[in-house]
Design a protein around this motif. Structure first.
Motif, PDB file in Angstrom:
ATOM      1  N   ALA A 278       0.893   3.905  -3.042  1.00  0.00           N
ATOM      2  CA  ALA A 278       0.587   5.312  -2.782  1.00  0.00           C
ATOM      3  C   ALA A 278       1.728   6.207  -3.257  1.00  0.00           C
ATOM      4  CB  ALA A 278       0.328   5.521  -1.298  1.00  0.00           C
ATOM      5  N   SER A 279       2.958   5.765  -3.050  1.00  0.00           N
ATOM      6  CA  SER A 279       4.118   6.540  -3.485  1.00  0.00           C
ATOM      7  C   SER A 279       4.162   6.665  -5.002  1.00  0.00           C
ATOM      8  CB  SER A 279       5.401   5.883  -2.968  1.00  0.00           C
ATOM      9  OG  SER A 279       6.542   6.585  -3.409  1.00  0.00           O
TER      10      SER A 279
ATOM     11  N   LEU B  66       6.188   8.492   2.558  1.00  0.00           N
ATOM     12  CA  LEU B  66       5.793   7.219   1.951  1.00  0.00           C
ATOM     13  C   LEU B  66       7.008   6.359   1.631  1.00  0.00           C
ATOM     14  CD1 LEU B  66       2.956   8.465  -0.448  1.00  0.00           C
ATOM     15  CD2 LEU B  66       2.665   7.111   1.630  1.00  0.00           C
TER      16      LEU B  66
ATOM     17  N   GLY C 247       5.611  12.651   0.071  1.00  0.00           N
ATOM     18  CA  GLY C 247       6.278  11.624  -0.738  1.00  0.00           C
ATOM     19  C   GLY C 247       7.444  11.002   0.006  1.00  0.00           C
TER      20      GLY C 247
ATOM     21  N   LYS D 188       0.833  -1.211   0.000  1.00  0.00           N
ATOM     22  CA  LYS D 188       0.000   0.000   0.000  1.00  0.00           C
ATOM     23  C   LYS D 188       0.863   1.254   0.000  1.00  0.00           C
ATOM     24  CE  LYS D 188      -4.031  -2.001   2.407  1.00  0.00           C
ATOM     25  NZ  LYS D 188      -3.580  -3.399   2.498  1.00  0.00           N
ATOM     26  N   LEU D 189       1.940   1.243   0.791  1.00  0.00           N
ATOM     27  CA  LEU D 189       2.828   2.400   0.825  1.00  0.00           C
ATOM     28  C   LEU D 189       3.524   2.605  -0.514  1.00  0.00           C
ATOM     29  CD1 LEU D 189       4.389   1.848   4.362  1.00  0.00           C
ATOM     30  CD2 LEU D 189       2.852   3.707   3.696  1.00  0.00           C
TER      31      LEU D 189
ATOM     32  N   GLY E 122       8.503   5.302   4.907  1.00  0.00           N
ATOM     33  CA  GLY E 122       7.560   4.377   5.526  1.00  0.00           C
ATOM     34  C   GLY E 122       7.626   2.988   4.929  1.00  0.00           C
ATOM     35  N   PHE E 123       7.829   2.911   3.611  1.00  0.00           N
ATOM     36  CA  PHE E 123       7.949   1.604   2.957  1.00  0.00           C
ATOM     37  C   PHE E 123       9.129   0.833   3.527  1.00  0.00           C
ATOM     38  CE2 PHE E 123      10.240  -0.883  -0.205  1.00  0.00           C
ATOM     39  CZ  PHE E 123       9.276  -1.823  -0.577  1.00  0.00           C
TER      40      PHE E 123
END
Length: 508
Positions: free
Chosen positions: A144-145, A418, A415, A140-141, A421-422
């Motif tokens: 989204a990125s 994300l 950005g 999801k991350l 976060g990944f």
């Protein structure tokens, strides 16, 4: 004799030596037939490139070879890694035939992804036991990125070019991550993939030593022979010595590749029976790390090794020994012939190119001013701001030598969050998985230990370099391997993996 043919003779000799020496230790991990087939493909693509005299001829022949080889390949990710560094990733534009200016920019890396990873991804997506993309937080991350980047392209370019950039994101980011995270499912496949990367890095390392010693960039003449223009083929020096780059295009990119290879080698070497072969492999990678004379990867490699040791047995004593060895090496180098030159190259100690450190400090300060001005989604014309214009170097460029800063400037803190976060999701997931093991010698734990240390080494190294040439495809691939590892351990179940495994890390 043309220069690119003279370079080819050197390349074939060096690669021949590496493959000859790597054959026996490689067959301790994988079937000999897989090693021979991939080795022959490496030589075949190299010969095609040097004799094609046209990038389009090389592309056509390489595509046929790769599509044919893919049918016999049981591990596409291993084949991808083995051939990733065959030639430099210089790009050419595919003509638009009057409809658009050009369709896409094509390079060796993308040819490889389209011919090897795309068919593998299609097969994986149709298999019932493949975890659907989007089920995991990391998925999801990443999604989204990619979506954010694609949407933000609209503010700086046309719809046509935005679609083109979306294709690049799919080929360069999604395919390596997806195939690595879904296509590598057991420890034997991890060994295969990691060995392929390490062998490819062995070849790069010895070629880098040849470039450093001969003061000759071996692949520059190839690009001229293929009729390809590339801004990253200039000669760079440090302390009067050439900084090797081989097929990566930049010395720091080569150092980054070797740093990653050192991490993966820590797992692979445990399966090699001959101790001398293990030492020789480590020495070769150390030489390959030195030849680019890039200090950022040196720091990343140190972090990688420290983290690896910290998660093993007798961590405190081994870290103390490592620190003592580092301290003692400084006075030893100061009295050795040529040692002063080595000391001058070291980060935080030496004085060679000290202005580069000053430049990076100024980049952090000036970038933060611009980021505060456009905090959420960045700015497409951040280079035109007064703060960035003051960073123009003698070459007339603004070198954003920091992947995180580059992301924050271009796509904002959203950005960047994300992106970070990944990788935080992958790192924390591996760390959590490692806690399920009671046996520190379990090969499954050792695999996770290596992947975690390698990822942290990557995340430190990219603080010193922007995501150029092969750098991003490697960190997305290794991130995918981290997800594959977490899912593999979950499938096996805690009760299974905490029992003695059927895989030994001791030389057989």
């Amino acid at each position: 004799m043309p220069e690119h043919i003279r370079a080819l003779v050197v390349i074939l000799f060096v690669a021949g030596v590496v493959f000859f020496l790597a054959r026996n230790p490689a067959t301790d991990l994988i079937p000999e037939g897989d090693f021979k087939r991939r080795r022959n493909l490496w030589f075949a693509l190299t010969l095609v490139a040097f004799f094609a005299h046209s990038y389009w001829i090389y592309t056509a022949v390489a595509a046929v070879i790769l599509l044919t080889a893919r049918r016999r390949e049981r591990n596409p990710m291993a084949l991808f890694f083995m051939l990733l560094f065959v030639i430099p990733p210089a790009s050419v534009e595919v003509p638009g035939f009057g409809v658009v200016n050009y369709l896409i920019e094509l390079n060796h890396q993308r040819i490889l992804a389209l011919c090897v990873l795309l068919p593998a991804a299609l097969v994986l997506s149709k298999q019932g036991d493949t975890l659907r993309f989007g089920r995991l937080l990391a998925d999801k991350l990443l999604a989204a990125s990619l979506l954010l980047m694609a949407l933000l392209y609209l503010r700086e370019t046309t719809v046509t070019d935005t679609l083109r950039q979306g294709v690049y994101l799919y080929i360069d980011v999604f395919l390596p991550y997806y195939v690595a995270s879904r296509g590598v499912r057991d420890i034997s496949e991890f060994k295969d993939v990691m060995l392929a990367f390490v062998i490819a890095a062995f070849v790069l390392s010895l070629l880098a030593v040849a470039e450093y010693v001969r003061h000759w960039l071996l692949y520059n003449a190839l690009l001229d022979a293929l009729g390809v223009q590339w801004s990253m083929k200039g000669y760079l020096s440090r302390g009067g010595a050439l900084r090797a780059s081989v097929t990566t295009g930049q010395a720091i990119a080569l150092g980054y590749v070797i740093t990653v290879a050192i991490g993966l080698f820590l797992f692979v070497q445990g399966f090699v029976r001959n101790r001398m072969q293990r030492y020789l492999g480590a020495l070769l990678l150390a030489a390959g790390l030195f030849a680019p004379l890039s200090r950022g990867p040196w720091v990343g490699a140190v972090v990688l090794i420290v983290v690896y040791i910290a998660m093993g047995r007798r961590a405190l004593s081994r870290l103390a020994l490592l620190g003592l060895a580092g301290l003692l090496s400084i006075p030893l180098l100061s009295i050795m012939p040529g040692g002063e030159k080595v000391l001058d190259l070291l980060p935080f100690i030496g004085n060679v190119d000290h202005e580069n450190i000053t430049y990076r400090e100024r980049l952090l300060d000036n970038s933060w001013i611009v980021i505060q001005r456009y905090p959420l989604f960045g700015s497409f014309d951040f280079r035109n701001t007064p703060e960035m214009q003051s960073m123009i170097q003698g070459e007339g460029i603004i070198d954003i030598v920091n992947t995180y800063i580059n992301l924050a400037l271009r796509i904002g803190l959203v950005g960047l969050a994300l992106f970070v976060g990944f990788f935080a999701c992958v790192v924390l997931g591996i760390r959590k998985t490692l806690r399920t093991f009671t046996d520190r010698d379990d090969p499954y734990r050792e695999l996770g230990r290596v992947l975690l240390a390698t990822l942290l080494g990557i995340l430190v190294t990219i603080f010193t370099v922007s995501s150029i040439t092969v750098i991003p495809v490697i960190y997305w691939s290794v991130g995918g391997l981290g997800i594959a590892y977490i899912q593999m351990v979950r499938r096996l179940g805690q009760a299974d993996v905490t029992q003695p495994a059927n895989v030994s890390l001791q030389p057989r």
